[in-house]
Design a protein around this motif. Structure first.
Motif, PDB file in Angstrom:
ATOM      1  N   ASP A  10     -52.914 -24.229  32.019  1.00 21.48           N
ATOM      2  CA  ASP A  10     -51.648 -23.899  31.362  1.00 21.48           C
ATOM      3  C   ASP A  10     -50.469 -24.106  32.308  1.00 21.48           C
ATOM      4  O   ASP A  10     -49.415 -24.623  31.920  1.00 21.48           O
ATOM      5  CB  ASP A  10     -51.670 -22.454  30.881  1.00 21.48           C
ATOM      6  N   ARG A  11     -50.627 -23.678  33.553  1.00 19.18           N
ATOM      7  CA  ARG A  11     -49.549 -23.821  34.532  1.00 19.18           C
ATOM      8  C   ARG A  11     -49.300 -25.279  34.882  1.00 19.18           C
ATOM      9  O   ARG A  11     -48.155 -25.725  35.035  1.00 19.18           O
ATOM     10  CB  ARG A  11     -49.896 -23.022  35.793  1.00 19.18           C
ATOM     11  N   LEU A  12     -50.374 -26.039  35.039  1.00 18.38           N
ATOM     12  CA  LEU A  12     -50.224 -27.456  35.403  1.00 18.38           C
ATOM     13  C   LEU A  12     -49.588 -28.257  34.272  1.00 18.38           C
ATOM     14  O   LEU A  12     -48.829 -29.202  34.518  1.00 18.38           O
ATOM     15  CB  LEU A  12     -51.583 -28.053  35.773  1.00 18.38           C
ATOM     16  N   ARG A  13     -49.890 -27.872  33.029  1.00 17.98           N
ATOM     17  CA  ARG A  13     -49.350 -28.620  31.896  1.00 17.98           C
ATOM     18  C   ARG A  13     -47.817 -28.559  31.860  1.00 17.98           C
ATOM     19  O   ARG A  13     -47.173 -29.457  31.326  1.00 17.98           O
ATOM     20  CB  ARG A  13     -49.929 -28.067  30.589  1.00 17.98           C
ATOM     21  N   GLN A  14     -47.234 -27.510  32.454  1.00 15.94           N
ATOM     22  CA  GLN A  14     -45.782 -27.404  32.497  1.00 15.94           C
ATOM     23  C   GLN A  14     -45.153 -28.531  33.311  1.00 15.94           C
ATOM     24  O   GLN A  14     -44.073 -29.027  32.989  1.00 15.94           O
ATOM     25  CB  GLN A  14     -45.383 -26.041  33.096  1.00 15.94           C
ATOM     26  N   ASN A  15     -45.835 -28.960  34.393  1.00 11.48           N
ATOM     27  CA  ASN A  15     -45.332 -30.047  35.244  1.00 11.48           C
ATOM     28  C   ASN A  15     -45.957 -31.387  34.924  1.00 11.48           C
ATOM     29  O   ASN A  15     -45.408 -32.439  35.275  1.00 11.48           O
ATOM     30  CB  ASN A  15     -45.583 -29.710  36.720  1.00 11.48           C
ATOM     31  N   TYR A  16     -47.122 -31.348  34.263  1.00 12.11           N
ATOM     32  CA  TYR A  16     -47.831 -32.586  33.921  1.00 12.11           C
ATOM     33  C   TYR A  16     -48.163 -32.557  32.427  1.00 12.11           C
ATOM     34  O   TYR A  16     -49.321 -32.359  32.022  1.00 12.11           O
ATOM     35  CB  TYR A  16     -49.122 -32.713  34.738  1.00 12.11           C
ATOM     36  N   PRO A  17     -47.152 -32.744  31.571  1.00 12.57           N
ATOM     37  CA  PRO A  17     -47.378 -32.624  30.125  1.00 12.57           C
ATOM     38  C   PRO A  17     -48.331 -33.674  29.566  1.00 12.57           C
ATOM     39  O   PRO A  17     -48.879 -33.481  28.477  1.00 12.57           O
ATOM     40  CB  PRO A  17     -45.968 -32.786  29.536  1.00 12.57           C
ATOM     41  N   ASP A  18     -48.560 -34.790  30.310  1.00 10.46           N
ATOM     42  CA  ASP A  18     -49.435 -35.855  29.809  1.00 10.46           C
ATOM     43  C   ASP A  18     -50.882 -35.697  30.239  1.00 10.46           C
ATOM     44  O   ASP A  18     -51.715 -36.585  29.955  1.00 10.46           O
ATOM     45  CB  ASP A  18     -48.917 -37.227  30.296  1.00 10.46           C
ATOM     46  N   CYS A  19     -51.202 -34.637  30.949  1.00  7.81           N
ATOM     47  CA  CYS A  19     -52.593 -34.472  31.395  1.00  7.81           C
ATOM     48  C   CYS A  19     -53.488 -34.209  30.187  1.00  7.81           C
ATOM     49  O   CYS A  19     -53.040 -33.697  29.159  1.00  7.81           O
ATOM     50  CB  CYS A  19     -52.709 -33.351  32.416  1.00  7.81           C
ATOM     51  N   GLN A  20     -54.758 -34.586  30.307  1.00  5.77           N
ATOM     52  CA  GLN A  20     -55.721 -34.433  29.212  1.00  5.77           C
ATOM     53  C   GLN A  20     -56.827 -33.483  29.667  1.00  5.77           C
ATOM     54  O   GLN A  20     -57.507 -33.739  30.669  1.00  5.77           O
ATOM     55  CB  GLN A  20     -56.305 -35.800  28.829  1.00  5.77           C
ATOM     56  N   LEU A  21     -56.978 -32.401  28.911  1.00 11.96           N
ATOM     57  CA  LEU A  21     -57.858 -31.315  29.330  1.00 11.96           C
ATOM     58  C   LEU A  21     -59.183 -31.347  28.598  1.00 11.96           C
ATOM     59  O   LEU A  21     -59.235 -31.612  27.400  1.00 11.96           O
ATOM     60  CB  LEU A  21     -57.196 -29.968  29.078  1.00 11.96           C
ATOM     61  N   GLY A  22     -60.232 -31.015  29.317  1.00 13.93           N
ATOM     62  CA  GLY A  22     -61.519 -30.726  28.689  1.00 13.93           C
ATOM     63  C   GLY A  22     -61.577 -29.249  28.350  1.00 13.93           C
ATOM     64  O   GLY A  22     -60.559 -28.567  28.314  1.00 13.93           O
ATOM     65  N   ASP A  23     -62.787 -28.744  28.103  1.00 13.18           N
ATOM     66  CA  ASP A  23     -62.936 -27.320  27.823  1.00 13.18           C
ATOM     67  C   ASP A  23     -62.732 -26.534  29.115  1.00 13.18           C
ATOM     68  O   ASP A  23     -63.300 -26.857  30.160  1.00 13.18           O
ATOM     69  CB  ASP A  23     -64.332 -27.036  27.255  1.00 13.18           C
TER      70      ASP A  23
END
Length: 508
Positions: A10-23
């Motif tokens: 959640d924290r990383l998505r704030q700076n890296y909105p294009d990242c793709q997450l697994g479970d």
């Protein structure tokens, strides 16, 4: 402090909105990051920063309980997301990603260290809750399980939807009777007053008092990992609450102990302790007043509630010292440091007393440390007499109940009729037998400052009729209305008889 994959994601998505997450796991087990080097074995519960060229699909499928942050997206599959793996665009800088993860760990480590320090410090519970805002981004409350609010985040003071709750220091009590849970388990509920979703956990102190730590969904949606973080916070809240109930055993004097000792030890002369008061900058020449506040038996048994009330009063009246003594909370206010008159001090605290259903007795202003005990007794008398005779009043000043106190003293050992003027009792008995009104006539004459015209008008009779009554009255009883002592005795007699009649009326 260990954190979860979901928190990091959640924290990383704030700076890296294009990242793709697994479970992402919610378990709070991750330790600080490392750079992955091709061919090395994975350690347990770590965050690894890896370049795409150094990993394989097989490796990413068998990395254990670690979180793998991969720079590059060739191995990313939207159909088969990998557990605990997050892909970042090739343009991402691995060193920058590493630093971003470190900063997230720094945030939670700093919070945990701050919580530890505050839990054992002399700071307030509010400080502990305010220091958690960067973690939860939502207001937090601590209450008893009966709903009495011990303290809350400063943020709530600015939010209109919470003002009714804060004014009454009462939050809606939630209890899941059908599915009783352990005290350390987090529960969800929606508050019917604010319509907000809440998380709470119940905790105990060593005295087995039960408290509740509540997070309110107000400025950010609640996350699943908020449950784990709430449990972590609750440990420090518990430590601080336990510290509140520990009795001070050191030999140094705090102001509340000094004042308490003066009130309870018959052999202590306050003036001899002037040098001790100097350390608190309380001086003989300063002006003070004392307040006694009635506390219910239930609240007295919960020392944390008492501590909250004392802290709140001290915050509302600068220069005050509040502490529990016997059945009441005693407050001394140094008006020199408050900087305003007694009237202003009472206005500052009146709303809190009323909203908390607390009744208070107030002494006169006084100067001189040797008078501390006398004016404590005065405020206690004001409280006790006020509760007895004026139960609907929130604040009773001694000057308002002094006459009631004096009349009570008059009849401590003798019944009212044994104390009262024989002349007045004779008139009352004569009226009952002969259907006359001499008893009321004399009373009216006295209350009209012995003005015949005013008295006749108040009785709705002609002046000549009034004078006839007075003349006949003097034939029945001997009364010297020129004697000031006689006048005082007569007026006091009427007050005592009125009071007795009023008490009989209440009994009936």
């Amino acid at each position: 402090m260990r954190i979860s994959m979901q928190i990091l994601a959640d924290r990383l998505r704030q700076n890296y909105p294009d990242c793709q997450l697994g479970d992402m796991s919610e378990e709070m087990n991750l330790k600080r990051p490392l750079f992955y080097q091709n061919g090395t074995d994975f350690k347990k519960n770590k965050v690894y920063i890896a370049r795409e060229a150094d990993v394989t699909e097989l490796l990413l499928a068998h990395h254990g309980d670690n979180l793998i942050l991969v720079v590059g997206t060739k191995l990313c599959s939207s159909q088969k997301p990998l557990q605990g793996v997050c892909f970042f665009p090739e343009s991402s800088n691995p060193e920058g990603l590493f630093n971003a993860v470190q900063r997230i760990f720094d945030t939670y480590d700093a919070w945990d260290e701050r919580m530890q320090n505050l839990a054992f410090s002399e700071r307030t519970l509010k400080t502990l809750l305010d220091a958690s805002h960067r973690i939860f981004h939502n207001p937090i409350m601590v209450s008893t399980t009966e709903g009495f609010i011990i303290d809350y985040s400063t943020l709530m003071d600015t939010m209109p939807e919470f003002q009714d709750i804060l004014q009454h220091n009462q939050v809606t009590v939630y209890s899941d009777e059908e599915h009783s849970r352990a005290a350390s388990e987090v529960q969800h509920y929606q508050d019917p007053v604010t319509q907000k979703n809440n998380l709470f956990v119940d905790i105990y102190d060593k005295n087995r008092n039960t408290y509740r730590v509540i997070i309110v969904e107000a400025t950010r949606k609640l996350k699943v990992y908020d449950e784990y973080l709430l449990l972590h916070l609750a440990k420090y809240v518990q430590q601080m609450l336990e510290k509140y109930t520990v009795l001070q055993s050191d030999i140094s004097y705090t102001l509340d102990r000094l004042l308490s000792n003066i009130l309870t030890d018959e052999n202590i002369d306050a003036s001899s302790l002037e040098h001790r008061f100097e350390s608190f900058h309380w001086k003989e020449a300063h002006t003070y007043f004392c307040m006694n506040i009635h506390v219910s038996t239930i609240d007295r048994q919960n020392l944390t509630v008492v501590r909250f009330i004392c802290n709140r009063i001290e915050s509302l009246m600068k220069g005050s010292c509040a502490f529990l003594l016997d059945e009441n909370i005693v407050v001394y206010v140094n008006l020199y440091y408050y900087g305003k008159p007694l009237e202003e001090a009472l206005k500052a605290v009146a709303g809190f007393l009323r909203d908390s259903y607390l009744k208070a007795g107030i002494s006169y202003e006084f100067s001189g440390l040797q008078s501390l005990k006398q004016y404590y007794l005065q405020s206690r008398i004001a409280l006790e007499e006020g509760l007895r005779h004026y139960p609907l009043r929130w604040v009773n000043r001694f000057e308002d109940i002094a006459l009631d106190y004096l009349m009570g003293k008059c009849t401590e050992r003798l019944e009212p009729e044994a104390v009262c003027s024989r002349a007045v009792l004779t008139l009352r008995n004569y009226d009952a037998e002969h259907k006359t009104e001499y008893y009321v006539t004399l009373h009216t004459y006295l209350t009209c400052q012995m003005n015949a015209v005013k008295a006749a008008k108040a009785l709705f009779i002609h002046r000549s009729t009034f004078l006839y009554r007075m003349a006949h009255m003097k034939e029945l009883v001997h009364i010297d209305l020129e004697n000031p002592d006689q006048l005082l005795y007569l007026l006091l007699t009427y007050k005592l008889l009125e009071r007795e009649d009023g008490e009989k009326g209440l009994e009936e």
